[in-house]
Design a protein around this motif. Structure first.
Motif, PDB file in Angstrom:
ATOM      1  N   LEU A  27      -0.907   2.367  -8.904  1.00 15.88           N
ATOM      2  CA  LEU A  27       0.552   2.428  -8.882  1.00 15.88           C
ATOM      3  C   LEU A  27       1.137   1.418  -9.873  1.00 15.88           C
ATOM      4  O   LEU A  27       0.653   0.294  -9.979  1.00 15.88           O
ATOM      5  CB  LEU A  27       1.059   2.118  -7.480  1.00 15.88           C
ATOM      6  CG  LEU A  27       0.513   2.992  -6.347  1.00 15.88           C
ATOM      7  CD1 LEU A  27       1.017   2.488  -5.000  1.00 15.88           C
ATOM      8  CD2 LEU A  27       0.898   4.449  -6.543  1.00 15.88           C
ATOM      9  N   TYR A  65      13.711   0.822  -1.031  1.00 10.29           N
ATOM     10  CA  TYR A  65      13.455  -0.500  -0.483  1.00 10.29           C
ATOM     11  C   TYR A  65      14.116  -0.611   0.886  1.00 10.29           C
ATOM     12  O   TYR A  65      15.262  -0.212   1.071  1.00 10.29           O
ATOM     13  CB  TYR A  65      14.022  -1.589  -1.400  1.00 10.29           C
ATOM     14  CG  TYR A  65      13.075  -2.034  -2.491  1.00 10.29           C
ATOM     15  CD1 TYR A  65      13.158  -1.489  -3.768  1.00 10.29           C
ATOM     16  CD2 TYR A  65      12.107  -3.006  -2.250  1.00 10.29           C
ATOM     17  CE1 TYR A  65      12.288  -1.900  -4.774  1.00 10.29           C
ATOM     18  CE2 TYR A  65      11.243  -3.428  -3.249  1.00 10.29           C
ATOM     19  CZ  TYR A  65      11.330  -2.876  -4.509  1.00 10.29           C
ATOM     20  OH  TYR A  65      10.480  -3.282  -5.496  1.00 10.29           O
ATOM     21  N   TYR A 115       6.835   8.689  -8.463  1.00  6.33           N
ATOM     22  CA  TYR A 115       7.377   8.579  -7.117  1.00  6.33           C
ATOM     23  C   TYR A 115       8.694   7.806  -7.153  1.00  6.33           C
ATOM     24  O   TYR A 115       8.827   6.836  -7.901  1.00  6.33           O
ATOM     25  CB  TYR A 115       6.419   7.815  -6.199  1.00  6.33           C
ATOM     26  CG  TYR A 115       5.101   8.482  -5.924  1.00  6.33           C
ATOM     27  CD1 TYR A 115       3.949   8.081  -6.590  1.00  6.33           C
ATOM     28  CD2 TYR A 115       4.993   9.491  -4.972  1.00  6.33           C
ATOM     29  CE1 TYR A 115       2.717   8.676  -6.333  1.00  6.33           C
ATOM     30  CE2 TYR A 115       3.771  10.092  -4.711  1.00  6.33           C
ATOM     31  CZ  TYR A 115       2.643   9.679  -5.402  1.00  6.33           C
ATOM     32  OH  TYR A 115       1.426  10.277  -5.133  1.00  6.33           O
ATOM     33  N   TRP A 121       4.923  -0.194 -11.020  1.00  6.09           N
ATOM     34  CA  TRP A 121       6.361  -0.349 -10.734  1.00  6.09           C
ATOM     35  C   TRP A 121       7.121  -0.238 -12.052  1.00  6.09           C
ATOM     36  O   TRP A 121       6.895  -1.017 -12.976  1.00  6.09           O
ATOM     37  CB  TRP A 121       6.586  -1.715 -10.089  1.00  6.09           C
ATOM     38  CG  TRP A 121       7.902  -1.960  -9.464  1.00  6.09           C
ATOM     39  CD1 TRP A 121       8.232  -1.782  -8.160  1.00  6.09           C
ATOM     40  CD2 TRP A 121       9.073  -2.480 -10.099  1.00  6.09           C
ATOM     41  NE1 TRP A 121       9.536  -2.166  -7.936  1.00  6.09           N
ATOM     42  CE2 TRP A 121      10.076  -2.591  -9.114  1.00  6.09           C
ATOM     43  CE3 TRP A 121       9.383  -2.862 -11.405  1.00  6.09           C
ATOM     44  CZ2 TRP A 121      11.354  -3.066  -9.386  1.00  6.09           C
ATOM     45  CZ3 TRP A 121      10.659  -3.342 -11.691  1.00  6.09           C
ATOM     46  CH2 TRP A 121      11.623  -3.438 -10.676  1.00  6.09           C
ATOM     47  N   LEU A 153      15.121  -6.672  -2.166  1.00  8.46           N
ATOM     48  CA  LEU A 153      14.010  -6.112  -2.940  1.00  8.46           C
ATOM     49  C   LEU A 153      12.697  -6.736  -2.496  1.00  8.46           C
ATOM     50  O   LEU A 153      12.148  -7.603  -3.195  1.00  8.46           O
ATOM     51  CB  LEU A 153      14.254  -6.340  -4.430  1.00  8.46           C
ATOM     52  CG  LEU A 153      15.307  -5.460  -5.067  1.00  8.46           C
ATOM     53  CD1 LEU A 153      15.732  -6.019  -6.413  1.00  8.46           C
ATOM     54  CD2 LEU A 153      14.779  -4.046  -5.242  1.00  8.46           C
ATOM     55  N   VAL A 154      12.212  -6.269  -1.335  1.00  9.25           N
ATOM     56  CA  VAL A 154      10.968  -6.842  -0.831  1.00  9.25           C
ATOM     57  C   VAL A 154       9.912  -5.762  -0.644  1.00  9.25           C
ATOM     58  O   VAL A 154       8.870  -5.806  -1.296  1.00  9.25           O
ATOM     59  CB  VAL A 154      11.199  -7.613   0.492  1.00  9.25           C
ATOM     60  CG1 VAL A 154       9.871  -8.139   1.030  1.00  9.25           C
ATOM     61  CG2 VAL A 154      12.178  -8.755   0.257  1.00  9.25           C
ATOM     62  N   TYR A 155      10.177  -4.803   0.252  1.00  5.36           N
ATOM     63  CA  TYR A 155       9.165  -3.804   0.551  1.00  5.36           C
ATOM     64  C   TYR A 155       9.773  -2.420   0.612  1.00  5.36           C
ATOM     65  O   TYR A 155      10.943  -2.238   0.902  1.00  5.36           O
ATOM     66  CB  TYR A 155       8.463  -4.125   1.877  1.00  5.36           C
ATOM     67  CG  TYR A 155       9.354  -4.022   3.100  1.00  5.36           C
ATOM     68  CD1 TYR A 155      10.114  -5.115   3.502  1.00  5.36           C
ATOM     69  CD2 TYR A 155       9.441  -2.856   3.839  1.00  5.36           C
ATOM     70  CE1 TYR A 155      10.944  -5.037   4.607  1.00  5.36           C
ATOM     71  CE2 TYR A 155      10.266  -2.762   4.948  1.00  5.36           C
ATOM     72  CZ  TYR A 155      11.007  -3.855   5.329  1.00  5.36           C
ATOM     73  OH  TYR A 155      11.820  -3.769   6.420  1.00  5.36           O
ATOM     74  N   PHE A 156       8.921  -1.423   0.338  1.00  3.41           N
ATOM     75  CA  PHE A 156       9.344  -0.033   0.429  1.00  3.41           C
ATOM     76  C   PHE A 156       9.195   0.451   1.872  1.00  3.41           C
ATOM     77  O   PHE A 156       8.171   0.187   2.513  1.00  3.41           O
ATOM     78  CB  PHE A 156       8.489   0.845  -0.486  1.00  3.41           C
ATOM     79  CG  PHE A 156       8.600   0.482  -1.942  1.00  3.41           C
ATOM     80  CD1 PHE A 156       7.494   0.040  -2.645  1.00  3.41           C
ATOM     81  CD2 PHE A 156       9.816   0.584  -2.615  1.00  3.41           C
ATOM     82  CE1 PHE A 156       7.591  -0.295  -3.984  1.00  3.41           C
ATOM     83  CE2 PHE A 156       9.922   0.246  -3.946  1.00  3.41           C
ATOM     84  CZ  PHE A 156       8.807  -0.200  -4.629  1.00  3.41           C
ATOM     85  N   ASP A 157      10.209   1.193   2.333  1.00  8.91           N
ATOM     86  CA  ASP A 157      10.092   1.752   3.675  1.00  8.91           C
ATOM     87  C   ASP A 157      10.090   3.277   3.682  1.00  8.91           C
ATOM     88  O   ASP A 157       9.898   3.887   4.736  1.00  8.91           O
ATOM     89  CB  ASP A 157      11.197   1.211   4.596  1.00  8.91           C
ATOM     90  CG  ASP A 157      12.580   1.711   4.224  1.00  8.91           C
ATOM     91  OD1 ASP A 157      13.519   1.449   5.010  1.00  8.91           O
ATOM     92  OD2 ASP A 157      12.743   2.351   3.158  1.00  8.91           O
ATOM     93  N   VAL A 163       8.095   4.646  -9.425  1.00  5.42           N
ATOM     94  CA  VAL A 163       6.706   4.189  -9.505  1.00  5.42           C
ATOM     95  C   VAL A 163       5.874   5.268 -10.196  1.00  5.42           C
ATOM     96  O   VAL A 163       5.961   6.443  -9.831  1.00  5.42           O
ATOM     97  CB  VAL A 163       6.143   3.911  -8.088  1.00  5.42           C
ATOM     98  CG1 VAL A 163       4.664   3.531  -8.156  1.00  5.42           C
ATOM     99  CG2 VAL A 163       6.953   2.808  -7.402  1.00  5.42           C
ATOM    100  N   TRP A 182       9.034   6.775   0.927  1.00  6.48           N
ATOM    101  CA  TRP A 182       8.590   7.269  -0.367  1.00  6.48           C
ATOM    102  C   TRP A 182       8.898   8.762  -0.509  1.00  6.48           C
ATOM    103  O   TRP A 182       8.833   9.511   0.469  1.00  6.48           O
ATOM    104  CB  TRP A 182       7.070   7.088  -0.513  1.00  6.48           C
ATOM    105  CG  TRP A 182       6.597   5.676  -0.584  1.00  6.48           C
ATOM    106  CD1 TRP A 182       6.540   4.776   0.449  1.00  6.48           C
ATOM    107  CD2 TRP A 182       6.102   4.995  -1.732  1.00  6.48           C
ATOM    108  NE1 TRP A 182       6.041   3.582   0.004  1.00  6.48           N
ATOM    109  CE2 TRP A 182       5.751   3.693  -1.334  1.00  6.48           C
ATOM    110  CE3 TRP A 182       5.900   5.360  -3.070  1.00  6.48           C
ATOM    111  CZ2 TRP A 182       5.223   2.737  -2.226  1.00  6.48           C
ATOM    112  CZ3 TRP A 182       5.371   4.429  -3.951  1.00  6.48           C
ATOM    113  CH2 TRP A 182       5.043   3.136  -3.527  1.00  6.48           C
ATOM    114  N   GLY A 183       9.185   9.176  -1.724  1.00 10.16           N
ATOM    115  CA  GLY A 183       9.309  10.597  -1.997  1.00 10.16           C
ATOM    116  C   GLY A 183       7.934  11.223  -2.170  1.00 10.16           C
ATOM    117  O   GLY A 183       6.929  10.506  -2.245  1.00 10.16           O
ATOM    118  N   PRO A 184       7.887  12.553  -2.244  1.00  8.70           N
ATOM    119  CA  PRO A 184       6.600  13.257  -2.377  1.00  8.70           C
ATOM    120  C   PRO A 184       6.001  13.182  -3.774  1.00  8.70           C
ATOM    121  O   PRO A 184       4.836  13.536  -3.960  1.00  8.70           O
ATOM    122  CB  PRO A 184       6.968  14.696  -2.024  1.00  8.70           C
ATOM    123  CG  PRO A 184       8.403  14.809  -2.399  1.00  8.70           C
ATOM    124  CD  PRO A 184       9.017  13.465  -2.116  1.00  8.70           C
ATOM    125  N   GLY A 185       6.786  12.720  -4.722  1.00  7.51           N
ATOM    126  CA  GLY A 185       6.292  12.619  -6.092  1.00  7.51           C
ATOM    127  C   GLY A 185       6.644  13.837  -6.937  1.00  7.51           C
ATOM    128  O   GLY A 185       6.765  14.949  -6.415  1.00  7.51           O
TER     129      GLY A 185
END
Lengths: 121, 111
Positions: free
Chosen positions: A45, A99, A95, A47, A105-109, A37, A111-114
């Motif tokens: 954001l 998923y 980022y 995708w 492929l529905v929602y993110f659970d 992202v 995240w990385g720090p970027g």
């Protein structure tokens, strides 16, 4: 605990290439899709694309198709985002995100720090 | 592909309720689940709502999500506003090929 560890900040010159990484831990790496992202300075954001490390199935956003390359290395539980021929407009935070719901492929659970990428001459 | 449009900003006082929308430009809002993510300044996004109306783990029940087919939109409601709710909120869905689409983002200010 699920963790996504991203590579450090980069400063690049226009025309250079960049390969950033996202290493997953605390879960079975091959069983979950990982997306990339983009967030440009002060913007929303976007995708970019997604990979399933189990079989390297990849989907790209039409906006980023041909502009970036996503890959994965099962041996190191790492996903990569490659940007070529960098431009100032590639300056952004990138980022990686996992998923949730195992294979869907529905929602993110998570995240990385970027990774902050700055492209400047 | 479709777009998800959100109001640029909303503001409300602590303790009040705020609701904002996420409108899908084409195709039915009900055809693919909608998620909501919160992003505080300087931080990565976190998941608030998934699959239209399911609260993510640890998210207080002050947050609720819904969809409305008549307006082809999803909504996020935050009740009992707290200063810690001040953040950017993004809706997200996906197309028929499961490629993700983010909304334009809404900045929530708690006055």
């Amino acid at each position: 605990e699920v963790q996504l560890l991203q590579s450090g900040a980069e400063v690049k010159k226009p025309g250079e290439s960049l390969n950033m990484s996202c290493q997953g831990s605390g879960y079975i790496f091959t069983n979950y899709w990982i997306a990339w992202v983009r967030q440009m300075p002060g913007k929303g954001l976007e995708w970019m694309g997604v990979i399933y490390p189990g079989d390297s199935d990849i989907k790209y956003s039409p906006s980023f198709q041909g502009q970036v390359t996503i890959s994965a290395d099962q041996s190191t539980s790492t996903t990569y985002l490659q940007l070529n021929s960098l431009k100032a407009s590639d300056t952004a935070i990138y980022y990686c995100a996992r998923y949730g719901s195992g294979g869907h492929l529905v929602y993110f659970d998570s995240w990385g720090p970027g990774t902050l990428v700055t492209v400047s001459s | 592909n479709f777009m998800l449009t959100q109001p640029h900003s909303v503001s409300e006082s602590p303790g009040k309720t705020v609701t904002f929308s996420c409108t899908r430009s084409s195709g039915s809002i009900a055809s693919n689940y909608v998620q909501w993510y919160q992003q505080r300044p300087g931080s990565s996004p976190t998941t608030v709502i998934y699959e239209d109306d399911q609260r993510f783990f640890g998210v207080p029940d002050r947050f609720s999500g819904s969809i409305d087919s008549s307006s082809n939109s999803a909504s996020l409601t935050i009740s009992g506003l707290k200063t810690e709710d001040e953040a950017d909120y993004y809706c997200q869905s996906y197309d028929s090929s499961h490629r993700g689409v983010f909304g334009t983002g809404t900045k929530v200010t708690v006055l």
